[in-house]
Design an enzyme around this catalytic site. Structure first.
Site, PDB file in Angstrom:
ATOM      1  CB  THR A  47      36.440  33.109 -20.011  1.00  0.00           C
ATOM      2  OG1 THR A  47      35.796  33.730 -21.128  1.00  0.00           O
ATOM      3  CG2 THR A  47      35.880  33.690 -18.733  1.00  0.00           C
ATOM      4  CD  GLU A 237      34.983  38.800 -25.890  1.00  0.00           C
ATOM      5  OE1 GLU A 237      35.581  38.945 -26.976  1.00  0.00           O
ATOM      6  OE2 GLU A 237      34.272  37.816 -25.630  1.00  0.00           O
ATOM      7  CD  GLN A 267      35.619  34.699 -31.705  1.00  0.00           C
ATOM      8  OE1 GLN A 267      34.499  34.475 -31.250  1.00  0.00           O
ATOM      9  NE2 GLN A 267      36.700  34.163 -31.177  1.00  0.00           N
ATOM     10  NE  ARG A 614      30.428  31.272 -31.875  1.00  0.00           N
ATOM     11  CZ  ARG A 614      31.471  31.479 -31.091  1.00  0.00           C
ATOM     12  NH1 ARG A 614      31.351  31.338 -29.803  1.00  0.00           N
ATOM     13  NH2 ARG A 614      32.649  31.790 -31.582  1.00  0.00           N
TER      14      ARG A 614
END
Length: 733
Positions: A47, A237, A267, A614
């Site tokens: 990002t 994405e 992902q 994560r």
């Protein structure tokens, strides 16, 4: 042109843009011309790279934001990106083209939809608006109005709108939508929906993209205007792009040919929603001159966590090969915990969290518990409550707060207490024509007679006011269960009551598999509780115990363990992560494997990878033996057996015989999952004959689901037919 401003003479503004970026991130920011694909692994600062590149184009190259399109997948992501950009570039620049796909399509259509004979102030329909239209149609057709059936019809409308052909019916100035001419009820409802949608000039979310593509296809000048306007296009994405979203980007980028896509094929976890990782993996086939930049430095996790993630995801074929690396210091080993039962698994998880608090000073906010499906939260929740440990469900409801669980338990409470709250919750679920007037009549009589609503209904069931209702059948079902309640265990009573009242049939008819799974998990939990008590418990005792379990009002701001599905966790990070229920047929998910075969297996592996990455400091993979809600034996996930045992430390003993049995069952299941023909026998456009449906034309060959969508002329319906159905006969091979 690759602009390089990194060698000397960097002013403060540029320094701000490049501050903290590594070499590959800097390269991505400054490579501005042509097609660029950035493979950005988990925790690699994706990002930040995307945002800083936008700021670089504006601040250092002097581009106007009105000439830059930056597409993200959620409004939240778009807002965050706008916030970061404004911080970097300053001023009140218009960043309106930092948007979701749907938001950007609205911008296009507000400007140009008049070409399709729709007003610029068209109505955008949300799900409630769609249901309102359906409610109107159901009433006109004399059908029972049922929200649960709406979900099925809305799904069929969505399937119909997978193709843009219907748009021409909506924009035609002739009468092309005639529900009266069709016999099939679903088709009649769908045509009526389109007709009413046309009448109010309403567009739902599917329409926004479809109308834009039709607009560009029918009016090349409009497309050229937007191509000319958008000098640079960025997509976040990108691995989650659907075929239509990819087509939109491909069309728009043909003008200046500057398209920059960021994502990670490893992902892609939304294939079931239309995402297709091949657009990212094979990007260079559509854009042969593209440059590829790999962001493979992970800033989030320890080397031990990354090693496990890398080893697992390498098993996938549809990916761009990369190994995530990190300069983070070594951490502890990833731990695999194997328990003999769900209760043992839950107890170990909670005790480990207590140890992290005591020995590492961890806050409960540092801990996330992830699972493949919502129903899996139940066994962990019960132990957290037992240990008085605060927790919150992130992006969902606590197990005992879910609607179907509250509904099911309300049936039991009505048997035990005949209370008005439970009565009001279940009397019209499923619908029994007990509307406001009849309920008002009941309340008035109950007040006069000092009785409960249920008892009042029993007393007055022969009153004409209850004619043409199903109140009598409801009373008969409840009374029959009241007779049985002292003979049956609570678990059997629950099962029989949900069947007798039609509640379970309602959920099955709705087709919501998650709600069915939750009901099954509730039954499973009652059985486990009974077994744990070692004696038959009364209905009142069980309900009292449950009230104590569930009556915990908690504030969201509190310090609490976070529980969530893996899908919800995407984009988040936590110091300590527990991936629970790491069992085969759960992860990978049995239903997904059955529906989408090897495509699903790769996506399920990506889900496991997302869950693992994560974790920042410690990762725990936990599973247990025992049975699932259907009485089938549980085994560790096949993904565990794909990992070298040297990559993790095991706690809990797996007997050799059990491990051997697990691997054999997994091998056999894997063979069953893959039973399908390697290629389709028929092609799109081919005419075939079905032994029951008759002559049909193949509209679509769905390789993922291994099925054909066939339009049968005589019935005027489209049906999905499996590749494995061998009684289809080709008529024009």
């Amino acid at each position: 042109m690759q602009t390089n401003v990194l060698c000397g003479g960097i002013d403060m503004e540029v320094d701000g843009i490049f501050n903290g970026l590594n070499e590959q991130q800097q390269k991505a920011v400054t490579t501005t011309e042509g097609a660029v694909r950035v493979i950005a692994g988990a925790g690699s600062g994706k990002t930040r790279t995307l945002t800083n590149r936008y700021a670089y184009l504006v601040s250092e190259l002097g581009l106007e934001p009105s000439n830059l399109l930056c597409v993200t997948f959620t409004n939240k992501a778009a807002q965050e990106m706008r916030r970061r950009v404004k911080k970097l570039v300053g001023g009140e620049r218009d960043t309106g083209y930092i948007s979701t796909y749907h938001g950007f399509c609205v911008r296009i259509l507000r400007e140009d939809i008049h070409h399709l004979f729709y007003p610029k102030q068209f109505l955008i329909l949300d799900t409630e608006d769609q249901k309102s239209i359906l409610r109107e149609i159901y009433e006109e057709l004399g059908l029972k109005v049922n929200d649960h059936k709406f979900a099925r019809i809305l799904k069929k409308i969505g399937e119909m709108k997978a193709d843009t052909g219907y748009v021409f019916d909506l924009i035609s100035r002739e009468k092309t939508l005639d529900p009266e001419r069709v016999e099939d009820l679903d088709r009649k409802i769908i045509l009526s929906y389109l007709k009413k949608q046309k009448k109010v000039y309403g567009l739902d979310f599917d329409d926004l993209l479809n109308f834009t593509l039709v607009l560009f296809g029918e009016y090349p000048r409009v497309l050229e205007k937007w191509q000319e306007r958008l000098y640079y296009i960025q997509v976040d994405e990108f691995q989650d792009s659907s075929p239509k979203q990819f087509e939109l980007i491909r069309l728009l980028s043909k003008g200046h040919q500057n398209v920059f896509v960021v994502g990670d094929p490893d992902q892609t976890i939304y294939e079931w929603r239309g995402a297709d990782p091949k657009f990212m993996v094979n990007f260079d086939q559509w854009f042969p001159q593209c440059q590829t930049i790999v962001l493979n430095e992970n800033y989030r996790s320890t080397p031990q966590i990354l090693n496990v993630g890398n080893a697992l995801i390498k098993q996938n074929k549809l990916r761009v090969d990369k190994d995530m690396v990190t300069e983070n210091p070594d951490g502890v080993n990833v731990i695999h915990y194997h328990g003999k039962s769900e209760q043992e698994e839950a107890k170990w998880i909670v005790s480990r969290i207590q140890m992290l608090q005591k020995e590492h000073g961890a806050s409960l906010n540092d801990v996330a518990i992830l699972y493949r499906a919502n129903y899996l939260s139940r066994f962990v929740e019960q132990e957290l409550i037992h240990e008085n440990m605060e927790y919150s469900i992130f992006g969902g409801f606590k197990f005992f707060e879910r609607k179907e669980i509250k509904d099911a338990l309300a049936h039991l409470r009505l048997l035990a207490f005949e209370d008005d709250l439970s009565f009001m919750r279940v009397i019209n679920t499923p619908r029994r024509q007990m509307g406001k007037k009849r309920i008002a009549f009941l309340r008035e009589r109950a007040e006069q007679e000092g009785a409960s609503l249920y008892q009042t209904l029993c007393n007055h069931i022969e009153d004409p006011v209850f004619n043409r209702t199903k109140a009598k059948e409801f009373i008969e079902a409840i009374e029959a269960m009241k007779v049985k309640r002292h003979e049956l265990s609570v678990s059997d009573l629950l099962q029989d009551t949900l069947q007798a009242t039609g509640y379970e049939a309602l959920i099955r008819e709705d087709g919501d598999h998650e709600r069915l799974d939750n009901l099954m998990e509730l039954k499973h939990s009652v059985v486990q509780y009974e077994e744990g008590m070692g004696e038959q418990i009364s209905l009142e005792y069980y309900l009292q115990m449950l009230t104590l379990y569930t009556e915990n009002d908690r504030e969201d701001e509190r310090e609490a363990v976070k529980l969530m599905t893996i899908h919800t966790s995407k984009g988040l990070e936590y110091p300590y992560v527990f991936l629970v229920g790491f069992n085969d047929r759960i992860l990978p998910n049995e239903r997904s494997l059955r529906d989408r075969k090897e495509y699903a297996l790769e996506e399920e592996r990506r889900l496991a990878y997302v869950a693992m990455t994560r974790a920042e400091r410690e990762l725990y993979l936990t599973e247990s033996e025992g049975g699932n809600g259907r009485g089938e034996k549980k085994y560790p996930s096949r993904f565990l057996f794909e990992l070298d045992e040297r990559l993790y430390e095991r706690i809990g003993f797996i007997e050799k015989e059990f491990e051997k049995e697990a691997k054999e069952v997994i091998r056999m299941n894997a063979q069953l999952d893959q039973t399908h023909t390697s290629e389709a026998d028929f092609k799109e456009g081919q005419v075939v004959e079905h032994p029951v449906f008759g002559m049909g034309t193949i509209e679509e060959v769905d390789e993922r689901k291994r099925m054909y969508k066939i339009y049968f002329e005589e019935m005027e319906v489209t049906r999905p037919i499996s590749w494995n159905f061998k009684r289809l006969r080709g008529l024009n091979k």
